[in-house]
Design an enzyme around this catalytic site. Structure first.
Site, PDB file in Angstrom:
ATOM      1  N   GLY A 181      -7.669-103.664 -31.575  1.00 22.37           N
ATOM      2  CA  GLY A 181      -8.539-104.639 -32.250  1.00 22.37           C
ATOM      3  C   GLY A 181      -7.713-105.863 -32.604  1.00 22.37           C
ATOM      4  CD  GLU A 237       0.896-116.155 -31.490  1.00 20.24           C
ATOM      5  OE1 GLU A 237      -0.274-115.997 -31.145  1.00 20.24           O
ATOM      6  OE2 GLU A 237       1.625-115.224 -31.885  1.00 20.24           O
ATOM      7  CB  ALA A 294      -3.487 -91.876 -28.406  1.00 18.55           C
ATOM      8  CB  CYS A 309      -4.214-111.386 -30.377  1.00 19.24           C
ATOM      9  SG  CYS A 309      -3.698-112.567 -31.612  1.00 19.24           S
ATOM     10  CB  THR A 324      -8.110-120.526 -28.985  1.00 17.38           C
ATOM     11  OG1 THR A 324      -7.138-119.474 -29.164  1.00 17.38           O
ATOM     12  CG2 THR A 324      -7.413-121.867 -29.085  1.00 17.38           C
TER      13      THR A 324
HETATM   14  C1  UDX Z   1      -0.626-108.907 -30.875  1.00 17.42           C
HETATM   15  C2  UDX Z   1       0.660-108.970 -30.053  1.00 17.42           C
HETATM   16  O1  UDX Z   1       1.445-107.802 -30.317  1.00 17.42           O
HETATM   17  C3  UDX Z   1       1.461-110.215 -30.430  1.00 17.42           C
HETATM   18  O2  UDX Z   1       2.614-110.307 -29.627  1.00 17.42           O
HETATM   19  C4  UDX Z   1       0.562-111.434 -30.193  1.00 17.42           C
HETATM   20  O3  UDX Z   1       1.248-112.620 -30.529  1.00 17.42           O
HETATM   21  C5  UDX Z   1      -0.697-111.321 -31.036  1.00 17.42           C
HETATM   22  O4  UDX Z   1      -1.401-110.113 -30.706  1.00 17.42           O
HETATM   23  P1  UDX Z   1      -1.385-108.198 -33.290  1.00 17.42           P
HETATM   24  O5  UDX Z   1      -2.757-108.405 -32.722  1.00 17.42           O
HETATM   25  O6  UDX Z   1      -1.035-108.810 -34.608  1.00 17.42           O
HETATM   26  O7  UDX Z   1      -0.271-108.761 -32.222  1.00 17.42           O
HETATM   27  O8  UDX Z   1      -1.164-106.638 -33.474  1.00 17.42           O
HETATM   28  P2  UDX Z   1      -0.513-105.467 -32.607  1.00 17.42           P
HETATM   29  O9  UDX Z   1       0.501-104.824 -33.451  1.00 17.42           O
HETATM   30  O10 UDX Z   1      -0.126-105.935 -31.272  1.00 17.42           O
HETATM   31  O11 UDX Z   1      -1.776-104.427 -32.459  1.00 17.42           O
HETATM   32  C6  UDX Z   1      -2.914-104.879 -31.775  1.00 17.42           C
HETATM   33  C7  UDX Z   1      -3.918-103.720 -31.772  1.00 17.42           C
HETATM   34  O12 UDX Z   1      -3.433-102.651 -30.948  1.00 17.42           O
HETATM   35  C8  UDX Z   1      -4.179-103.114 -33.154  1.00 17.42           C
HETATM   36  O13 UDX Z   1      -5.565-102.818 -33.269  1.00 17.42           O
HETATM   37  C9  UDX Z   1      -3.370-101.812 -33.141  1.00 17.42           C
HETATM   38  O14 UDX Z   1      -3.960-100.804 -33.955  1.00 17.42           O
HETATM   39  C10 UDX Z   1      -3.473-101.413 -31.676  1.00 17.42           C
HETATM   40  N1  UDX Z   1      -2.353-100.580 -31.218  1.00 17.42           N
HETATM   41  C11 UDX Z   1      -1.102-101.122 -31.200  1.00 17.42           C
HETATM   42  C12 UDX Z   1      -2.615 -99.282 -30.779  1.00 17.42           C
HETATM   43  O15 UDX Z   1      -3.751 -98.806 -30.821  1.00 17.42           O
HETATM   44  N2  UDX Z   1      -1.583 -98.543 -30.314  1.00 17.42           N
HETATM   45  C13 UDX Z   1      -0.297 -99.027 -30.268  1.00 17.42           C
HETATM   46  O16 UDX Z   1       0.595 -98.284 -29.841  1.00 17.42           O
HETATM   47  C14 UDX Z   1      -0.045-100.352 -30.726  1.00 17.42           C
END
Ligand code: UDX
Length: 431
Positions: A261, A152, A256, A264, A87
């Site tokens: 990215g 999910e 930070a 999601c 999606t």
């Molecule tokens: C996310 C949600 O966590 C998950 O519950 C949902 O189902 C799908 O989207 P995901 O996108 O796989 O999961 O990765 P995530 O670990 O959440 O990180 C997302 C982004 O945030 C990444 O670019 C990561 O680098 C960034 N991030 C994450 C930060 O910059 N700082 C943080 O402290 C945590």
């Protein structure tokens, strides 16, 4: 139970493999014949720790998983059908492209033979599951199906663990009958006392967007605090640590960096705001989070450019949007590396898993087989993604192959002290 999973991407395939691990019989459907061939061989078409082993076990040993190319003739004895197709965000309107969902709903309507549940597990704007019901009702008697929302919360890189040991399971239904079937499906988790939140369909759809948008808000918040820390000489990692000790805040998602990215967060904050706007509700905070995150790419790129004298070669380490995945969708590393290339820098890259996907995204980048090879002759190192293998780089060795000893540690893997004593000019994020 007999399950059908439509769409074998990051969500559908993990869902199918883990439900097989629970002992359910799973038929995974995907139109992509090439992808099906890879899956039938027991291989996962993307990098996700543990998936090859899980697929091999349930394709070759338990034989609980099978793969088919279409829904036709595969629903007759299914109890639950999961919609797990993509999606994505429509490029221009910043709203969700639900065409794949509508297509699957029509195909399901054409093939329902006995009572079953139709479950949206893809992240869909509030109201979508009810629209799916309308499509199916156009061809199928209401007695033959019920709709469910079951979002999910899988993070790429830890998706199997997140499925098997979730913080909670959200089940949005219209009646007790479908709620009980879903609780039977998740019985292994129910027995482990995993919180199962039974609610309405719309509430379930909102919980997903609100959860992801709040996590994205935490990240955007600490990133802006980091910008202030940099100019006043404070340390954002210590700020985040001290904040996180307060249980009302929590320490997670306060690291930070260059911004959030992935497939999601960026799309979910946009979809959440655009869905609300259609109902004349202004999610001003979520809109600000989206803008802050988008602006951050330029802010970080400008900071790098203003601290490197001449247009020369840069070593860029880490291209995936986060560690332990090969996914570069909306990767901040890819965006920053591409922006630097556009500004005239020669970008030498290395990533442990994502290089094939990165090459498809931007063939102007130069790819190397190790962090050290990518450092050869570079005037600066940028650590864009915090892969574990970048946490103990041999800087003595790197010192000898770099042209200038400058490092932009976008993920704060190191400290200024670590590197200043080796003669490096160290730039962290928020310190
Ligand atoms: C996310 C949600 O966590 C998950 O519950 C949902 O189902 C799908 O989207 P995901 O996108 O796989 O999961 O990765 P995530 O670990 O959440 O990180 C997302 C982004 O945030 C990444 O670019 C990561 O680098 C960034 N991030 C994450 C930060 O910059 N700082 C943080 O402290 C945590």
């Amino acid at each position: 139970m007999k399950l059908v999973i439509v769409g074998t991407g990051y969500v559908g395939l993990v869902t199918g493999a883990c439900f097989a691990e629970f002992g359910h019989s799973v038929t995974c459907i995907d139109k992509d014949e090439k992808r099906l061939e890879i899956l039938k061989s027991g291989k996962c078409p993307f990098f996700e720790p543990g998936m090859d082993e899980l697929l091999d076990k349930h394709i070759n040993k338990t034989k609980l998983i099978s793969f088919k190319s279409n829904i036709k003739n595969n629903l007759e004895n299914s109890d639950i059908i999961f919609i797990t197709v993509g999606t994505p965000i429509k490029r221009l309107e910043e709203e969700t492209d639900l065409s794949a969902v509508w297509q699957v709903a029509e195909e399901i309507a054409d093939n329902i033979k006995k009572y079953c549940l139709v479950v949206t597990k893809s992240t869909v704007p509030v109201g979508t599951t009810r629209e799916i019901k309308k499509i199916i009702l156009g061809k199928v008697d209401q007695k033959l199906f019920d709709i469910v929302s079951n979002p999910e919360f899988l993070r790429e890189g830890s998706a199997i663990n997140d499925f098997i040991r979730p913080d909670r399971v959200i089940i949005g239904t219209e009646n007790k009958k479908s709620e009980n079937i879903m609780k039977e499906l998740y019985r292994p988790l129910f027995l482990k006392e995993t919180p199962i939140v039974a609610t309405s369909i719309e509430t379930s759809e909102i919980i997903k967007y609100a959860s992801n948008s709040f996590l994205a808000t935490k990240i955007a918040f600490i990133n802006e605090v980091a910008d202030l820390c940099e100019v006043v000489g404070a340390d954002v990692q210590q700020v985040a640590h001290a904040m996180g000790i307060d249980k009302r805040i929590g320490s997670k998602f306060l690291n930070a960096g260059p911004g959030f990215g992935g497939s999601c967060f960026p799309k979910d904050v946009k979809a959440f705001a655009s869905t609300a706007k259609k109902k004349n509700i202004d999610l001003s905070i979520i809109n600000a989070v989206n803008k802050s995150n988008q602006d951050r790419i330029i802010k970080i790129s400008d900071k790098i450019i203003s601290n490197i004298e001449n247009k020369s070669t840069i070593c860029f380490l880490g291209l995936s949007f986060k560690p332990n995945t090969d996914d570069v969708r909306d990767s901040t590393s890819m965006k920053i590396a591409s922006k630097l290339f556009e500004k005239g820098f020669n970008i030498q890259c290395y990533d442990p898993e994502a290089m094939n996907n990165a090459k498809k995204e931007n063939s102007n980048l130069v790819f190397f087989n190790s962090a050290y090879d990518a450092c050869e002759g570079a005037s600066a190192i940028i650590i864009g993604t915090e892969w574990n293998e970048f946490r103990a780089l041999n800087f003595k060795k790197i010192s000898k192959i770099l042209k200038e000893k400058i490092i932009f540690d976008l993920r704060n893997i190191y400290t200024p002290e670590d590197l200043n004593e080796l003669g490096f000019k160290y730039y962290g994020t928020g310190k």
